[in-house]
Design an enzyme around this catalytic site. Structure first.
Site, PDB file in Angstrom:
ATOM      1  N   SER A 173       0.567  -1.264   0.014  1.00 56.82           N
ATOM      2  CA  SER A 173       0.051   0.127  -0.155  1.00 56.82           C
ATOM      3  C   SER A 173       0.882   1.388   0.036  1.00 56.82           C
ATOM      4  CB  SER A 173      -0.929   0.063   1.279  1.00 56.82           C
ATOM      5  OG  SER A 173      -1.757   1.355   1.463  1.00 56.82           O
ATOM      6  N   ASP A 214      -7.142  -5.959   3.658  1.00 59.31           N
ATOM      7  CA  ASP A 214      -6.330  -4.638   4.014  1.00 59.31           C
ATOM      8  C   ASP A 214      -6.477  -4.137   5.186  1.00 59.31           C
ATOM      9  OD1 ASP A 214      -5.015  -2.308   3.823  1.00 59.31           O
ATOM     10  OD2 ASP A 214      -6.397  -1.135   2.240  1.00 59.31           O
ATOM     11  N   GLY A 260       0.800  -1.960   4.273  1.00 58.07           N
ATOM     12  CA  GLY A 260       1.668  -0.744   4.088  1.00 58.07           C
ATOM     13  C   GLY A 260       2.691  -0.623   5.268  1.00 58.07           C
ATOM     14  N   GLY A 294      -9.096   4.761   5.895  1.00 57.59           N
ATOM     15  CA  GLY A 294      -8.965   6.058   6.072  1.00 57.59           C
ATOM     16  C   GLY A 294      -7.238   6.423   6.553  1.00 57.59           C
ATOM     17  N   PHE A 295      -6.785   5.586   7.442  1.00 59.09           N
ATOM     18  CA  PHE A 295      -5.348   5.953   7.873  1.00 59.09           C
ATOM     19  C   PHE A 295      -4.845   4.549   7.885  1.00 59.09           C
ATOM     20  CE2 PHE A 295      -7.881   9.545   9.440  1.00 59.09           C
ATOM     21  CZ  PHE A 295      -7.150  10.520   9.425  1.00 59.09           C
ATOM     22  N   GLY A 296      -3.294   4.592   7.665  1.00 59.10           N
ATOM     23  CA  GLY A 296      -2.581   3.603   7.645  1.00 59.10           C
ATOM     24  C   GLY A 296      -2.035   3.308   9.075  1.00 59.10           C
ATOM     25  N   MET A 346     -11.827  -4.978   4.528  1.00 58.73           N
ATOM     26  CA  MET A 346     -11.156  -4.017   5.245  1.00 58.73           C
ATOM     27  C   MET A 346     -11.149  -4.606   6.609  1.00 58.73           C
ATOM     28  SD  MET A 346     -10.029  -1.679   3.506  1.00 58.73           S
ATOM     29  CE  MET A 346      -9.348  -0.624   4.771  1.00 58.73           C
ATOM     30  N   HIS A 354      -7.848   1.799  -4.842  1.00 59.18           N
ATOM     31  CA  HIS A 354      -8.941   1.627  -3.858  1.00 59.18           C
ATOM     32  C   HIS A 354      -9.510   2.845  -3.492  1.00 59.18           C
ATOM     33  CE1 HIS A 354      -9.776   0.645   0.678  1.00 59.18           C
ATOM     34  NE2 HIS A 354     -10.915   0.962  -0.040  1.00 59.18           N
ATOM     35  N   ASP A 376      -4.289   3.842  -2.543  1.00 57.22           N
ATOM     36  CA  ASP A 376      -5.588   4.354  -1.901  1.00 57.22           C
ATOM     37  C   ASP A 376      -5.711   5.727  -1.899  1.00 57.22           C
ATOM     38  OD1 ASP A 376      -5.997   1.891   0.078  1.00 57.22           O
ATOM     39  OD2 ASP A 376      -4.037   2.308   0.896  1.00 57.22           O
ATOM     40  N   MET A 380      -8.387   8.630  -1.385  1.00 57.27           N
ATOM     41  CA  MET A 380      -9.242   9.374  -0.262  1.00 57.27           C
ATOM     42  C   MET A 380      -9.770  10.671  -0.558  1.00 57.27           C
ATOM     43  SD  MET A 380      -7.251   7.630   3.008  1.00 57.27           S
ATOM     44  CE  MET A 380      -6.512   6.039   3.054  1.00 57.27           C
ATOM     45  N   MET A 398     -11.773   5.421  -1.865  1.00 59.64           N
ATOM     46  CA  MET A 398     -12.531   5.641  -0.763  1.00 59.64           C
ATOM     47  C   MET A 398     -12.941   7.029  -0.989  1.00 59.64           C
ATOM     48  SD  MET A 398      -9.771   4.136   2.189  1.00 59.64           S
ATOM     49  CE  MET A 398      -8.292   3.947   0.954  1.00 59.64           C
ATOM     50  N   HIS A 433      -0.549  -1.163  -4.814  1.00 62.07           N
ATOM     51  CA  HIS A 433      -1.897  -0.806  -4.162  1.00 62.07           C
ATOM     52  C   HIS A 433      -2.296   0.664  -3.828  1.00 62.07           C
ATOM     53  CE1 HIS A 433      -5.730  -1.685  -1.948  1.00 62.07           C
ATOM     54  NE2 HIS A 433      -5.569  -0.729  -1.034  1.00 62.07           N
TER      55      HIS A 433
END
Length: 220
Positions: free
Chosen positions: A7, A174, A196, A141-143, A136, A65, A34, A36, A67, A32
């Site tokens: 990620s 994920d 990630g 929203g956050f790693g 998920m 992905h 992300d 957002m 979001m 991957h």
């Protein structure tokens, strides 16, 4: 073998192109990405223009992905940016259905995903039309969040669907993936691991990726 999709949310954004090359050299299967919008999830990352800028840094498939709210509005942008697989959230409502149709019509693989608190039944109507289900195991929203083990039954349920209806369906996971949770997820039926923090902070990303690829229900 299990596919590994680092990620890029956890990489050094100031060196995004170089980081893309790094995961490629380390043996990743997918990249991957992300995306957002600060609305569907409480964070903002990057969009299609940034993805397009790094498309020529690797030949690996780009796994986007989304979001975001209203994902159907932006499918063409992500297709044009070079994404090979685009996943949208069931929490996006009616827009998710429209987005899946647009993704498939564009000749790109489509995925559906859901947050830990969303019932697995919510994605069942999408299963005949998608190429991937993303489970998920943290709130999107956050790693760097802690893995939610209560999500494992969702993986098992989709794995049973896969065995009975579509052996080519990818089951991606994920959130909070590390050496311990990676094995838990593949034992439950996951075919793709998105990670990630554990990979980008690893002392040897290539070794971890090679090890994780061997995880699965038939591994010794």
């Amino acid at each position: 073998m299990t596919k590994i999709a680092p990620s890029m949310l956890s990489c050094d954004f100031s060196r995004l192109g170089e980081e893309t090359e790094r995961v490629t050299e380390a043996g990743a299967d997918w990249v991957h990405l992300d995306v957002m919008d600060g609305m569907l999830v409480p964070n903002i990352t990057f969009g299609a223009p940034v993805i397009k800028c790094i498309r020529d840094r690797t030949s690996l498939p780009f796994d986007a992905h989304l979001m975001i709210e209203g994902p159907d509005r932006y499918i063409k942008d992500f297709v044009d940016a070079g994404c090979d697989l685009i996943t949208v959230h069931v929490e996006a409502g009616e827009s998710a259905s429209k987005a899946i149709r647009l993704i498939k019509d564009s000749g790109v693989r489509a995925g559906i995903t859901l947050n830990p608190g969303t019932p697995i039944e919510s994605i069942e109507p999408f299963l005949p039309d998608v190429d991937l289900v993303l489970i998920m195991t943290v709130n999107a929203g956050f790693g760097g969040q802690k893995f939610h083990p209560e999500c494992l039954p969702k993986i098992e349920r989709i794995s049973e669907y896969r065995k009975q209806n579509n052996p080519r369906l990818e089951i991606s996971v994920d959130g909070g993936i590390n050496s311990e949770t990676a094995r838990m997820c593949t034992d439950a039926g996951a075919t793709v691991l998105v990670a990630g923090t554990a990979l980008f902070k690893s002392r040897d990303m290539a070794a971890d990726i090679a090890e994780w690829k061997g995880f699965g229900p038939n591994a010794e």
